[in-house]
Motif scaffolding. Sequence first.
Motif, PDB file in Angstrom:
ATOM      1  N   SER A 128       0.810  -1.213   0.000  1.00 23.98           N
ATOM      2  CA  SER A 128       0.000   0.000   0.000  1.00 23.98           C
ATOM      3  C   SER A 128       0.845   1.266   0.000  1.00 23.98           C
ATOM      4  O   SER A 128       0.314   2.356  -0.138  1.00 23.98           O
ATOM      5  CB  SER A 128      -0.932   0.014   1.212  1.00 23.98           C
ATOM      6  OG  SER A 128      -0.174   0.123   2.402  1.00 23.98           O
ATOM      7  N   LEU A 129       2.169   1.163   0.169  1.00 27.03           N
ATOM      8  CA  LEU A 129       3.023   2.344   0.173  1.00 27.03           C
ATOM      9  C   LEU A 129       3.416   2.705  -1.245  1.00 27.03           C
ATOM     10  O   LEU A 129       4.039   1.919  -1.951  1.00 27.03           O
ATOM     11  CB  LEU A 129       4.285   2.095   1.002  1.00 27.03           C
ATOM     12  CG  LEU A 129       4.100   1.975   2.500  1.00 27.03           C
ATOM     13  CD1 LEU A 129       5.428   1.651   3.151  1.00 27.03           C
ATOM     14  CD2 LEU A 129       3.532   3.240   3.078  1.00 27.03           C
ATOM     15  N   SER A 130       3.030   3.882  -1.659  1.00 32.24           N
ATOM     16  CA  SER A 130       3.399   4.366  -2.983  1.00 32.24           C
ATOM     17  C   SER A 130       4.566   5.333  -2.843  1.00 32.24           C
ATOM     18  O   SER A 130       4.474   6.315  -2.101  1.00 32.24           O
ATOM     19  CB  SER A 130       2.212   5.088  -3.615  1.00 32.24           C
ATOM     20  OG  SER A 130       2.624   5.768  -4.773  1.00 32.24           O
ATOM     21  N   PRO A 131       5.670   5.085  -3.526  1.00 32.89           N
ATOM     22  CA  PRO A 131       6.805   6.013  -3.414  1.00 32.89           C
ATOM     23  C   PRO A 131       6.472   7.415  -3.915  1.00 32.89           C
ATOM     24  O   PRO A 131       6.976   8.394  -3.371  1.00 32.89           O
ATOM     25  CB  PRO A 131       7.890   5.373  -4.263  1.00 32.89           C
ATOM     26  CG  PRO A 131       7.317   4.179  -4.896  1.00 32.89           C
ATOM     27  CD  PRO A 131       5.951   3.949  -4.365  1.00 32.89           C
ATOM     28  N   TYR A 132       5.629   7.518  -4.924  1.00 27.87           N
ATOM     29  CA  TYR A 132       5.252   8.841  -5.426  1.00 27.87           C
ATOM     30  C   TYR A 132       4.408   9.589  -4.409  1.00 27.87           C
ATOM     31  O   TYR A 132       4.625  10.783  -4.171  1.00 27.87           O
ATOM     32  CB  TYR A 132       4.492   8.713  -6.744  1.00 27.87           C
ATOM     33  CG  TYR A 132       5.349   8.185  -7.860  1.00 27.87           C
ATOM     34  CD1 TYR A 132       6.379   8.957  -8.388  1.00 27.87           C
ATOM     35  CD2 TYR A 132       5.144   6.917  -8.369  1.00 27.87           C
ATOM     36  CE1 TYR A 132       7.187   8.480  -9.411  1.00 27.87           C
ATOM     37  CE2 TYR A 132       5.946   6.422  -9.390  1.00 27.87           C
ATOM     38  CZ  TYR A 132       6.963   7.214  -9.905  1.00 27.87           C
ATOM     39  OH  TYR A 132       7.754   6.732 -10.906  1.00 27.87           O
ATOM     40  N   LEU A 133       3.454   8.916  -3.796  1.00 24.21           N
ATOM     41  CA  LEU A 133       2.619   9.557  -2.784  1.00 24.21           C
ATOM     42  C   LEU A 133       3.458   9.985  -1.588  1.00 24.21           C
ATOM     43  O   LEU A 133       3.298  11.096  -1.058  1.00 24.21           O
ATOM     44  CB  LEU A 133       1.498   8.602  -2.344  1.00 24.21           C
ATOM     45  CG  LEU A 133       0.508   9.153  -1.335  1.00 24.21           C
ATOM     46  CD1 LEU A 133      -0.250  10.330  -1.929  1.00 24.21           C
ATOM     47  CD2 LEU A 133      -0.467   8.074  -0.925  1.00 24.21           C
ATOM     48  N   THR A 134       4.367   9.131  -1.158  1.00 26.54           N
ATOM     49  CA  THR A 134       5.235   9.465  -0.031  1.00 26.54           C
ATOM     50  C   THR A 134       6.137  10.647  -0.370  1.00 26.54           C
ATOM     51  O   THR A 134       6.301  11.570   0.434  1.00 26.54           O
ATOM     52  CB  THR A 134       6.098   8.247   0.344  1.00 26.54           C
ATOM     53  OG1 THR A 134       5.247   7.138   0.595  1.00 26.54           O
ATOM     54  CG2 THR A 134       6.936   8.524   1.568  1.00 26.54           C
TER      55      THR A 134
END
Length: 53
Positions: A25-31
């Motif tokens: 669920s971790l998106s590098p772009y969102l983070t």
Amino acid sequence: MSLHSTAANLVSLAEGAEHGGNHESLSPYLTGFGAFGALLLLLWITTRFNRDR
């Protein structure tokens, strides 16, 4: 903590890294965009408090 338990923890951590290690669920772009937005907000707040009077 003993040397044996520390070594066992490191081995289990290394085994988990072989399977990707990242949560799905971790998106590098969102983070990244979230961190960038937070830094911009902090920069804006800092410049508001540092105005010359």
